[in-house]
Design a protein around this motif. Structure first.
Motif, PDB file in Angstrom:
ATOM      1  N   UNK A  39       0.864  -1.176   0.000  1.00 50.48           N
ATOM      2  CA  UNK A  39       0.000   0.000   0.000  1.00 50.48           C
ATOM      3  C   UNK A  39       0.899   1.224   0.000  1.00 50.48           C
ATOM      4  N   UNK A  40       0.747   2.039  -0.975  1.00 49.96           N
ATOM      5  CA  UNK A  40       1.621   3.199  -1.064  1.00 49.96           C
ATOM      6  C   UNK A  40       0.795   4.457  -1.127  1.00 49.96           C
ATOM      7  N   UNK A  41       1.420   5.538  -1.087  1.00 49.27           N
ATOM      8  CA  UNK A  41       2.869   5.739  -0.992  1.00 49.27           C
ATOM      9  C   UNK A  41       3.374   5.520   0.441  1.00 49.27           C
ATOM     10  N   UNK A  42       4.620   5.079   0.529  1.00 51.83           N
ATOM     11  CA  UNK A  42       5.267   4.796   1.804  1.00 51.83           C
ATOM     12  C   UNK A  42       6.597   5.555   1.834  1.00 51.83           C
ATOM     13  N   UNK A  43       6.608   6.795   2.380  1.00 51.61           N
ATOM     14  CA  UNK A  43       7.878   7.511   2.510  1.00 51.61           C
ATOM     15  C   UNK A  43       8.747   6.814   3.554  1.00 51.61           C
ATOM     16  N   UNK A  44      10.014   6.590   3.221  1.00 48.61           N
ATOM     17  CA  UNK A  44      10.896   5.833   4.112  1.00 48.61           C
ATOM     18  C   UNK A  44      12.280   6.456   4.185  1.00 48.61           C
ATOM     19  N   UNK A  45      13.007   6.026   5.209  1.00 46.97           N
ATOM     20  CA  UNK A  45      14.420   6.357   5.398  1.00 46.97           C
ATOM     21  C   UNK A  45      15.118   5.054   5.733  1.00 46.97           C
ATOM     22  N   UNK A  46      16.216   4.755   5.041  1.00 48.15           N
ATOM     23  CA  UNK A  46      17.014   3.561   5.301  1.00 48.15           C
ATOM     24  C   UNK A  46      18.319   4.015   5.941  1.00 48.15           C
ATOM     25  N   UNK A  47      18.671   3.385   7.077  1.00 52.21           N
ATOM     26  CA  UNK A  47      19.862   3.789   7.820  1.00 52.21           C
ATOM     27  C   UNK A  47      20.829   2.614   7.988  1.00 52.21           C
ATOM     28  N   UNK A  52      21.831   7.988   7.584  1.00 49.17           N
ATOM     29  CA  UNK A  52      20.878   7.826   6.494  1.00 49.17           C
ATOM     30  C   UNK A  52      21.643   7.502   5.214  1.00 49.17           C
ATOM     31  N   UNK A  53      21.286   6.378   4.583  1.00 49.45           N
ATOM     32  CA  UNK A  53      21.938   5.975   3.340  1.00 49.45           C
ATOM     33  C   UNK A  53      20.998   6.060   2.134  1.00 49.45           C
ATOM     34  N   UNK A  54      19.682   6.170   2.395  1.00 47.75           N
ATOM     35  CA  UNK A  54      18.729   6.259   1.297  1.00 47.75           C
ATOM     36  C   UNK A  54      17.391   6.767   1.820  1.00 47.75           C
ATOM     37  N   UNK A  55      16.803   7.715   1.086  1.00 48.38           N
ATOM     38  CA  UNK A  55      15.464   8.223   1.368  1.00 48.38           C
ATOM     39  C   UNK A  55      14.652   8.067   0.099  1.00 48.38           C
ATOM     40  N   UNK A  56      13.377   7.800   0.261  1.00 48.33           N
ATOM     41  CA  UNK A  56      12.530   7.682  -0.909  1.00 48.33           C
ATOM     42  C   UNK A  56      11.084   7.472  -0.542  1.00 48.33           C
ATOM     43  N   UNK A  57      10.302   7.130  -1.556  1.00 44.78           N
ATOM     44  CA  UNK A  57       8.892   6.848  -1.362  1.00 44.78           C
ATOM     45  C   UNK A  57       8.556   5.588  -2.145  1.00 44.78           C
ATOM     46  N   UNK A  58       8.257   4.532  -1.420  1.00 41.91           N
ATOM     47  CA  UNK A  58       7.996   3.229  -2.028  1.00 41.91           C
ATOM     48  C   UNK A  58       6.520   3.064  -2.327  1.00 41.91           C
ATOM     49  N   UNK A  59       6.250   2.162  -3.255  1.00 42.20           N
ATOM     50  CA  UNK A  59       4.890   1.818  -3.621  1.00 42.20           C
ATOM     51  C   UNK A  59       4.861   0.383  -4.109  1.00 42.20           C
ATOM     52  N   UNK A  79      18.448  -0.080   9.241  1.00 41.63           N
ATOM     53  CA  UNK A  79      17.283   0.457   9.938  1.00 41.63           C
ATOM     54  C   UNK A  79      16.289   0.995   8.924  1.00 41.63           C
ATOM     55  N   UNK A  80      15.035   0.609   9.065  1.00 42.81           N
ATOM     56  CA  UNK A  80      13.974   1.066   8.177  1.00 42.81           C
ATOM     57  C   UNK A  80      12.973   1.867   8.990  1.00 42.81           C
ATOM     58  N   UNK A  81      12.793   3.133   8.608  1.00 39.36           N
ATOM     59  CA  UNK A  81      11.826   4.004   9.259  1.00 39.36           C
ATOM     60  C   UNK A  81      10.910   4.570   8.193  1.00 39.36           C
ATOM     61  N   UNK A  82       9.646   4.675   8.508  1.00 40.09           N
ATOM     62  CA  UNK A  82       8.700   5.251   7.568  1.00 40.09           C
ATOM     63  C   UNK A  82       7.298   5.245   8.132  1.00 40.09           C
ATOM     64  N   UNK A  83       6.402   5.860   7.376  1.00 40.45           N
ATOM     65  CA  UNK A  83       5.010   5.926   7.806  1.00 40.45           C
ATOM     66  C   UNK A  83       4.112   5.873   6.586  1.00 40.45           C
TER      67      UNK A  83
END
Length: 123
Positions: A39-47, A52-59, A79-83
């Protein structure tokens, strides 16, 4: 008995010599990373190690990125953070990591609202 005292004293009072500690040098290598959310969009931060090594919006379509990180034989923690933008709809978030050896490693996290997970990828 007195003759046994000298060798016995040498054996029991000898100080241990510490062996040198070899430092493991981790060399960075290319790591292919894909993230997908049902279920998207899913804005995330990968650490990695708090950075932080990658930011984006998954779907629903896989979002891909190349990272240059050390991948020791013990594995790597990311580390995966998002909402989710719609917190009422639960979603599965799949993170796929492909290190230089080419073997794909996948983890799935179920999200209801937000995600704050540390995922371990071991070969």
């Amino acid at each position: 008995m007195l003759l046994m005292f000298i060798p016995l004293q040498r054996l029991t009072s000898r100080r241990a010599v510490a062996a040198p500690i070899a430092e493991r040098v981790s060399v960075s290598s290319a790591i292919h990373v894909e993230i997908t959310a049902t279920a998207g969009p899913f804005p995330f931060v990968l650490k990695h190690l708090g950075n932080v090594v990658w930011k984006g919006e998954a779907g629903p379509n896989a979002l891909e990125h190349e990272l240059s990180l050390p991948f020791p034989p013990e594995g790597i923690e990311l580390g995966l953070e998002g909402a989710l933008k719609d917190p009422t709809q639960p979603a599965a978030v799949k993170l796929k990591v492909v290190p230089a050896n080419g073997f794909a490693l996948e983890k799935v996290v179920w999200a209801t609202g937000s995600v704050d997970e540390v995922l371990t990828f071991q070969p």
